[in-house]
Design an enzyme around this catalytic site. Structure first.
Site, PDB file in Angstrom:
ATOM      1  N   LYS A  27      54.236  28.209  72.941  1.00 22.57           N
ATOM      2  CA  LYS A  27      53.517  29.460  72.633  1.00 22.57           C
ATOM      3  C   LYS A  27      52.713  29.341  71.342  1.00 22.57           C
ATOM      4  CE  LYS A  27      56.870  32.311  72.756  1.00 22.57           C
ATOM      5  NZ  LYS A  27      57.438  32.943  71.642  1.00 22.57           N
ATOM      6  N   ARG A  86      60.433  41.509  72.739  1.00 21.23           N
ATOM      7  CA  ARG A  86      61.428  40.561  73.230  1.00 21.23           C
ATOM      8  C   ARG A  86      62.540  41.253  73.987  1.00 21.23           C
ATOM      9  NH1 ARG A  86      60.484  36.148  69.551  1.00 21.23           N
ATOM     10  NH2 ARG A  86      61.951  34.433  69.744  1.00 21.23           N
ATOM     11  N   ARG A 124      61.655  19.035  67.893  1.00 17.64           N
ATOM     12  CA  ARG A 124      61.053  19.830  66.821  1.00 17.64           C
ATOM     13  C   ARG A 124      62.009  19.911  65.626  1.00 17.64           C
ATOM     14  NH1 ARG A 124      59.090  25.859  68.231  1.00 17.64           N
ATOM     15  NH2 ARG A 124      61.094  26.591  67.483  1.00 17.64           N
ATOM     16  N   ARG A 176      63.503  23.217  61.098  1.00 22.19           N
ATOM     17  CA  ARG A 176      63.680  24.674  61.063  1.00 22.19           C
ATOM     18  C   ARG A 176      65.170  24.996  61.238  1.00 22.19           C
ATOM     19  NH1 ARG A 176      60.063  28.510  64.888  1.00 22.19           N
ATOM     20  NH2 ARG A 176      62.052  29.329  65.598  1.00 22.19           N
ATOM     21  N   ARG A 181      69.498  30.987  71.733  1.00 17.20           N
ATOM     22  CA  ARG A 181      68.163  31.581  71.872  1.00 17.20           C
ATOM     23  C   ARG A 181      67.686  31.531  73.317  1.00 17.20           C
ATOM     24  NH1 ARG A 181      66.107  27.788  67.835  1.00 17.20           N
ATOM     25  NH2 ARG A 181      63.950  28.259  68.376  1.00 17.20           N
TER      26      ARG A 181
HETATM   27  P1  ADP Z   1      61.381  30.956  69.008  1.00 13.54           P
HETATM   28  O1  ADP Z   1      60.503  31.554  70.071  1.00 13.54           O
HETATM   29  O2  ADP Z   1      61.240  29.489  68.880  1.00 13.54           O
HETATM   30  O3  ADP Z   1      62.815  31.415  69.055  1.00 13.54           O
HETATM   31  P2  ADP Z   1      60.311  32.782  66.967  1.00 13.54           P
HETATM   32  O4  ADP Z   1      59.644  32.312  65.734  1.00 13.54           O
HETATM   33  O5  ADP Z   1      59.507  33.600  67.910  1.00 13.54           O
HETATM   34  O6  ADP Z   1      60.827  31.443  67.614  1.00 13.54           O
HETATM   35  O7  ADP Z   1      61.636  33.606  66.593  1.00 13.54           O
HETATM   36  C1  ADP Z   1      62.631  33.098  65.745  1.00 13.54           C
HETATM   37  C2  ADP Z   1      63.751  34.130  65.563  1.00 13.54           C
HETATM   38  O8  ADP Z   1      63.231  35.322  64.944  1.00 13.54           O
HETATM   39  C3  ADP Z   1      64.412  34.634  66.846  1.00 13.54           C
HETATM   40  O9  ADP Z   1      65.433  33.792  67.302  1.00 13.54           O
HETATM   41  C4  ADP Z   1      64.946  36.004  66.387  1.00 13.54           C
HETATM   42  O10 ADP Z   1      66.115  35.862  65.609  1.00 13.54           O
HETATM   43  C5  ADP Z   1      63.847  36.493  65.463  1.00 13.54           C
HETATM   44  N1  ADP Z   1      62.807  37.290  66.193  1.00 13.54           N
HETATM   45  C6  ADP Z   1      61.508  36.936  66.393  1.00 13.54           C
HETATM   46  N2  ADP Z   1      60.843  37.882  67.071  1.00 13.54           N
HETATM   47  C7  ADP Z   1      61.741  38.874  67.333  1.00 13.54           C
HETATM   48  C8  ADP Z   1      61.670  40.098  68.014  1.00 13.54           C
HETATM   49  N3  ADP Z   1      60.543  40.531  68.603  1.00 13.54           N
HETATM   50  N4  ADP Z   1      62.795  40.858  68.070  1.00 13.54           N
HETATM   51  C9  ADP Z   1      63.934  40.464  67.503  1.00 13.54           C
HETATM   52  N5  ADP Z   1      64.081  39.299  66.851  1.00 13.54           N
HETATM   53  C10 ADP Z   1      62.997  38.499  66.762  1.00 13.54           C
END
Ligand code: ADP
Length: 189
Positions: free
Chosen positions: A13, A88, A127, A133, A144
């Site tokens: 993404k 999400r 990654r 990270r 996740r």
């Molecule tokens: P990835 O898609 O690789 O998990 P993101 O950077 O989108 O990475 O998200 C990392 C973390 O940030 C998620 O695992 C969650 O803890 C938090 N997060 C991100 N976006 C949201 C959201 N819309 N609602 C709740 N938590 C979120």
């Protein structure tokens, strides 16, 4: 154009979002980035946010919506935005719909990027070696992916019911995926 990008962790993404915002000239709103930036501060809120992110759990819906709403109020989001990693959950999708209706705005499209789970795990472990990270470790990756499957994947039906869903095969090359995304954008412009 206002669009939502749905895809599991590791689907690519981030890469596609970069290309897409350049093409459409709209701001890139990544809630993962926004939450990581909150996490970097040293406050009670940042420690609270870190407790979710580091465990691979979702941050609370209303907190995320509040952060997104703040961004949406800025002038640069007046003509569109790309939502990356948001909504999400179905609740977040409803909160976003409510916000948009109340502000006389609309969502044009929801784009889903599909990649099989075994491939996602491989990509995320790779990654982890490169970026380091904190939430890219085996346990958190599994969590996740579980969260994605149970809480986020149902969004595709939510947006399909609104006639806004487009799905793209994320197993192809970066260029092929982007070409497919561009075709979806053209359809909804
Ligand atoms: P990835 O898609 O690789 O998990 P993101 O950077 O989108 O990475 O998200 C990392 C973390 O940030 C998620 O695992 C969650 O803890 C938090 N997060 C991100 N976006 C949201 C959201 N819309 N609602 C709740 N938590 C979120």
């Amino acid at each position: 154009m206002r669009l939502v990008f749905i895809g599991p962790p590791g689907a690519g993404k981030g890469t596609q979002c970069k290309r897409l915002v350049e093409l459409l000239q709209i701001p890139h709103l990544s809630t993962g980035e926004m939450l990581r930036s909150v996490k970097r501060q040293d406050t009670a809120l940042s420690r609270w946010v870190a407790s979710y992110i580091d465990a691979g759990k979702l941050a609370p819906d209303h907190l995320v919506m509040r952060i997104v709403a703040q961004k949406l109020q800025s002038e640069e989001c007046a003509n569109g935005a790309l939502f990356d990693g948001f909504p999400r959950t179905i609740i977040q999708a409803q909160l976003l719909d409510d916000y948009l209706v109340e502000n006389g705005l609309k969502l044009d499209m929801a784009l889903e990027l599909r990649v099989v789970e075994e491939e996602l795990i491989q990509r995320l472990l790779k990654r982890a070696q490169i970026d380091g990270r904190a939430d890219d470790n085996y346990e958190t990756i599994r969590e996740r992916l579980h969260v994605f499957r149970t809480q986020t994947a149902p969004l595709t039906e939510f947006y399909a019911a609104q006639g806004k869903l487009e799905s793209v095969d994320g197993m192809k090359s970066e260029q092929e995926v982007f070409a497919a995304i561009k075709a979806c954008v053209a359809k909804h412009s």
